[in-house]
Design an enzyme around this catalytic site. Structure first.
Site, mmCIF file in Angstrom:
data_model
loop_
_atom_site.group_PDB
_atom_site.id
_atom_site.type_symbol
_atom_site.label_atom_id
_atom_site.label_comp_id
_atom_site.label_asym_id
_atom_site.label_seq_id
_atom_site.Cartn_x
_atom_site.Cartn_y
_atom_site.Cartn_z
ATOM 1 N N LYS A 251 -36.607 -23.196 52.944
ATOM 2 C CA LYS A 251 -36.150 -24.013 51.803
ATOM 3 C C LYS A 251 -36.567 -25.452 52.084
ATOM 4 O O LYS A 251 -35.933 -26.173 52.855
ATOM 5 C CB LYS A 251 -34.619 -23.891 51.706
ATOM 6 C CG LYS A 251 -34.039 -23.987 50.320
ATOM 7 C CD LYS A 251 -34.179 -25.334 49.681
ATOM 8 C CE LYS A 251 -33.210 -26.369 50.211
ATOM 9 N NZ LYS A 251 -33.553 -27.736 49.747
ATOM 10 N N CYS B 178 -37.702 -39.225 62.635
ATOM 11 C CA CYS B 178 -36.462 -39.098 63.420
ATOM 12 C C CYS B 178 -36.641 -39.780 64.765
ATOM 13 O O CYS B 178 -35.677 -40.240 65.366
ATOM 14 C CB CYS B 178 -36.091 -37.634 63.576
ATOM 15 S SG CYS B 178 -37.424 -36.626 64.212
ATOM 16 N N GLU C 255 -31.800 -29.795 64.435
ATOM 17 C CA GLU C 255 -32.717 -30.893 64.785
ATOM 18 C C GLU C 255 -32.348 -32.047 63.869
ATOM 19 O O GLU C 255 -32.714 -32.055 62.688
ATOM 20 C CB GLU C 255 -34.184 -30.464 64.531
ATOM 21 C CG GLU C 255 -34.629 -29.251 65.330
ATOM 22 C CD GLU C 255 -34.912 -29.553 66.787
ATOM 23 O OE1 GLU C 255 -35.048 -30.745 67.129
ATOM 24 O OE2 GLU C 255 -34.981 -28.615 67.582
ATOM 25 N N GLU D 107 -28.830 -44.926 61.661
ATOM 26 C CA GLU D 107 -30.223 -44.543 61.406
ATOM 27 C C GLU D 107 -30.705 -45.221 60.115
ATOM 28 O O GLU D 107 -30.143 -45.004 59.044
ATOM 29 C CB GLU D 107 -30.343 -43.022 61.271
ATOM 30 C CG GLU D 107 -31.797 -42.576 61.171
ATOM 31 C CD GLU D 107 -31.960 -41.055 61.049
ATOM 32 O OE1 GLU D 107 -31.246 -40.437 60.233
ATOM 33 O OE2 GLU D 107 -32.828 -40.500 61.752
HETATM 34 P P1 NAD Z 1 -30.729 -33.751 54.574
HETATM 35 O O1 NAD Z 1 -29.766 -33.323 55.608
HETATM 36 O O2 NAD Z 1 -30.212 -34.521 53.427
HETATM 37 O O3 NAD Z 1 -31.474 -32.485 53.934
HETATM 38 C C1 NAD Z 1 -32.193 -31.564 54.715
HETATM 39 C C2 NAD Z 1 -32.253 -30.227 53.995
HETATM 40 O O4 NAD Z 1 -30.953 -29.665 53.921
HETATM 41 C C3 NAD Z 1 -32.785 -30.286 52.575
HETATM 42 O O5 NAD Z 1 -33.672 -29.226 52.376
HETATM 43 C C4 NAD Z 1 -31.522 -30.103 51.749
HETATM 44 O O6 NAD Z 1 -31.747 -29.529 50.484
HETATM 45 C C5 NAD Z 1 -30.735 -29.158 52.621
HETATM 46 N N1 NAD Z 1 -29.284 -29.147 52.350
HETATM 47 C C6 NAD Z 1 -28.494 -30.211 52.095
HETATM 48 N N2 NAD Z 1 -27.217 -29.804 51.925
HETATM 49 C C7 NAD Z 1 -27.213 -28.477 52.100
HETATM 50 C C8 NAD Z 1 -26.193 -27.467 52.064
HETATM 51 N N3 NAD Z 1 -24.933 -27.775 51.802
HETATM 52 N N4 NAD Z 1 -26.546 -26.180 52.310
HETATM 53 C C9 NAD Z 1 -27.817 -25.859 52.593
HETATM 54 N N5 NAD Z 1 -28.833 -26.752 52.609
HETATM 55 C C10 NAD Z 1 -28.529 -28.044 52.380
HETATM 56 O O7 NAD Z 1 -31.864 -34.529 55.356
HETATM 57 P P2 NAD Z 1 -33.110 -35.324 54.757
HETATM 58 O O8 NAD Z 1 -32.626 -36.583 54.116
HETATM 59 O O9 NAD Z 1 -33.956 -34.405 53.962
HETATM 60 O O10 NAD Z 1 -33.929 -35.665 56.073
HETATM 61 C C11 NAD Z 1 -33.804 -36.830 56.816
HETATM 62 C C12 NAD Z 1 -33.071 -36.560 58.112
HETATM 63 O O11 NAD Z 1 -33.760 -35.570 58.877
HETATM 64 C C13 NAD Z 1 -33.023 -37.788 59.006
HETATM 65 O O12 NAD Z 1 -31.734 -37.931 59.530
HETATM 66 C C14 NAD Z 1 -34.010 -37.461 60.119
HETATM 67 O O13 NAD Z 1 -33.755 -38.125 61.325
HETATM 68 C C15 NAD Z 1 -33.850 -35.985 60.234
HETATM 69 N N6 NAD Z 1 -35.010 -35.371 60.881
HETATM 70 C C16 NAD Z 1 -34.855 -34.844 62.129
HETATM 71 C C17 NAD Z 1 -35.933 -34.284 62.786
HETATM 72 C C18 NAD Z 1 -35.798 -33.691 64.160
HETATM 73 O O14 NAD Z 1 -36.690 -32.948 64.560
HETATM 74 N N7 NAD Z 1 -34.736 -33.972 64.903
HETATM 75 C C19 NAD Z 1 -37.187 -34.267 62.163
HETATM 76 C C20 NAD Z 1 -37.308 -34.811 60.897
HETATM 77 C C21 NAD Z 1 -36.209 -35.358 60.256
#
Ligand code: NAD
Length: 520
Positions: free
Chosen positions: A161, A267, A233, A368
């Site tokens: 997804k 990240c 992650e 962040e």
């Molecule tokens: P987010 O948590 O808002 O969303 C991530 C995903 O989760 C999306 O696909 C979203 O639709 C889904 N989602 C949200 N709520 C959900 C629920 N209740 N049930 C199921 N799925 C749900 O994150 P974002 O804004 O897309 O990404 C940015 C974040 O990702 C930053 O904090 C960044 O640091 C982190 N990130 C971490 C890594 C790593 O490897 N550690 C890599 C890239 C990004």
């Protein structure tokens, strides 16, 4: 009123297309398809799975320009950022895991303790079943394809997804139409949070989540209720420590890239910079001067050129608001703006922004930001720098810059993070042989690495015995003589001094006991 989600081009704000959440019936049907396909994947040889993954590589190479156009249209990235971190990296990961897969996935012969010497122990590395991958928007191609192909190599059906901010719908449609990749082995399900929740409710055998700390917490709670294993992650607030013995030119080049590549939407981007006082007055003005020369994204840039800009656009409108809030908070709390800042409120084109005189009460130095900002702080001693770097709820990655190799290693060991670079930044992620993941609020579990495919395996342990003795020493009946012999064997073997004579004279009757003792 329609609940459709608008997918926008952040460079010019044009709406590209709309997407909708899926229904419960669709979610259930996606899992049924996955179940059917998984039984086919499971029976494919690892070699056959590798051949399928090569189709992904061939597609990426043949259509790299199209892939980049799709990524840039939805993210606003600089073309070179998109090429290096998404397209190039995917081919690199495929090269590594197709080489590692035959060895990693084959049955393993295992050692045994002396008491089990007549038996064989093995480990089967089997698929888990259906893996649900949920991904963020900052690397929308890489984050979708890499865990999915690893899960596929391990023999799972994969449902992924993508983020609703950058679903790359046209790209996935083109990929499945032109790559020849096995039908339904990886299902890309476009939708928002609700879609993610509906897929989770179908009880996948594992969830691999990359995203924010808040969502990670929610998903872990949901997984706990159904006892679904989940990798998390999550976010970071990377510190970078610069000691006063560094080569200033090289270090400034490295820091600039570490902070501003992908417009800081990493990240593991540098967000906090600790500079030792002896070099501060030389390094910081030079860093600012060089940063001012970086070209920021703008509405008229030619996105087909690899030189379109150095610092791309901010992908999500909500992220623009977070970055602006952190900049305003830093100014209000007394930080000194050295370059960048908010040029036009609400604009997705934010120039690289550097502050000095920062402290950890400011959002820019503690939360962040996920944008092209750098909060600089001065330090005197190594101990102070380590204390400042570790003063964070996050523990994803960090870097230390010094010519003193012993100090570099000492500091790397003292930092409470999952990944650390010495004299570079973020490149751990570019080495698939290194495990990647965070400590503290930055996540749970490790991804990739030499044993990376095992993340998606059921490590089944198998003990093989023969139809030998009637009764094993540890089986019923429990008798005094057996108990005494077991005790003597333990003392003679594990006692402070190993006593071979006692061991043998006790283990022989114990071993033979099964054939003598009978149930009363
Ligand atoms: P987010 O948590 O808002 O969303 C991530 C995903 O989760 C999306 O696909 C979203 O639709 C889904 N989602 C949200 N709520 C959900 C629920 N209740 N049930 C199921 N799925 C749900 O994150 P974002 O804004 O897309 O990404 C940015 C974040 O990702 C930053 O904090 C960044 O640091 C982190 N990130 C971490 C890594 C790593 O490897 N550690 C890599 C890239 C990004």
């Amino acid at each position: 009123m329609s609940n459709s989600i608008h997918i926008q081009n952040p460079i010019n704000n044009k709406v590209l297309y709309e997407i909708d959440e899926i229904t419960d019936i669709q979610a259930s049907s996606i899992f049924e398809t996955a179940k059917k396909t998984q039984s086919v994947i499971q029976n494919m040889s690892v070699k056959a799975r590798i051949e399928e993954v090569f189709k992904i590589r061939d597609y990426v190479i043949q259509y790299s320009d199209f892939i980049l156009d799709c990524i840039i249209a939805e993210t606003g990235k600089a073309r070179t950022d998109a090429f290096a971190a998404e397209v190039f990296e995917v081919t690199d990961v495929i090269d590594v895991y197709t080489k590692l897969a035959p060895k990693q996935l084959q049955d393993q012969k295992m050692n045994w303790p002396i008491f089990l010497m007549e038996k064989k122990s093995r480990q089967f590395r089997e698929p888990l079943g259906t893996v649900l991958v949920i991904t963020p928007w900052n690397f929308p191609f890489y984050q979708v394809i890499v865990p999915s192909l690893m899960s596929f190599l391990a023999g799972n059906a994969t449902i992924v997804k993508p983020s609703e901010v950058t679903p790359l719908k046209p790209l996935w449609e083109h990929f499945f139409a032109h790559s020849g990749f096995m039908k339904d082995a990886i299902q890309v399900v476009i939708g928002g949070k609700e879609t993610g929740a509906k897929l989770l409710a179908q009880k996948p055998d594992k969830v691999h989540f990359t995203g924010s700390v808040n969502t990670g917490r929610k998903l872990m709670e949901a997984c706990a209720k159904q006892l679904i294993p989940i990798d998390l992650e999550l976010g970071g607030k990377d510190p970078s420590i610069v000691f006063d013995d560094v080569d200033v030119d090289r270090t400034v080049n490295g820091i600039m890239w570490g902070a501003f590549t992908n417009a800081g939407q990493n990240c593991t981007g540098i967000e906090r910079l600790y500079v030792q006082e002896g070099i501060y007055d030389q390094l910081v003005p030079y860093l600012v001067e060089r940063t001012k020369r970086l070209r920021t994204s703008n509405i008229n840039r030619d996105t087909s050129s690899p030189e379109d800009c150095d610092v791309g656009a901010i992908t999500a409108s909500f992220q623009v608001k977070v970055i602006e809030d952190h900049i305003e908070d830093a100014i209000a709390k007394g930080a000194t703006l050295l370059c960048g800042g908010i040029k036009e409120k609400g604009s997705h084109h934010i120039p690289p922004t550097i502050f000095e005189n920062c402290n950890h009460s400011m959002k820019i130095a503690s939360e962040e930001t996920f944008g092209p900002t750098l909060a600089i702080m001065k330090f005197k001693t190594e101990e102070e720098a380590i204390g400042l770097a570790n003063d964070s709820v996050y523990g994803l990655s960090a870097s230390v810059w010094t010519k003193d190799a012993a100090r570099g290693e000492r500091v790397a060991r003292a930092l409470k993070v999952g990944n650390v670079c010495i004299n570079n930044h973020m490149l751990n992620e570019a080495n698939p042989y290194l495990p990647f993941g965070g400590v503290k609020d930055s996540g749970i579990g490790r991804f990739k690495g030499e044993d990376g495919l095992l993340t998606f395996c059921n490590l089944k342990s198998v003990l093989i015995d023969k139809q030998g003795k009637l009764i094993e020493p540890q089986w019923y009946p429990y008798t005094n003589s057996k108990y005494k012999l077991l005790h003597a064997v333990m003392l003679s073997w594990f006692g402070k001094k190993r006593n071979w004579f006692k061991f043998i004279t006790n283990v022989i009757p114990l071993d033979g006991i099964g054939n003598k003792e009978k149930f009363k």
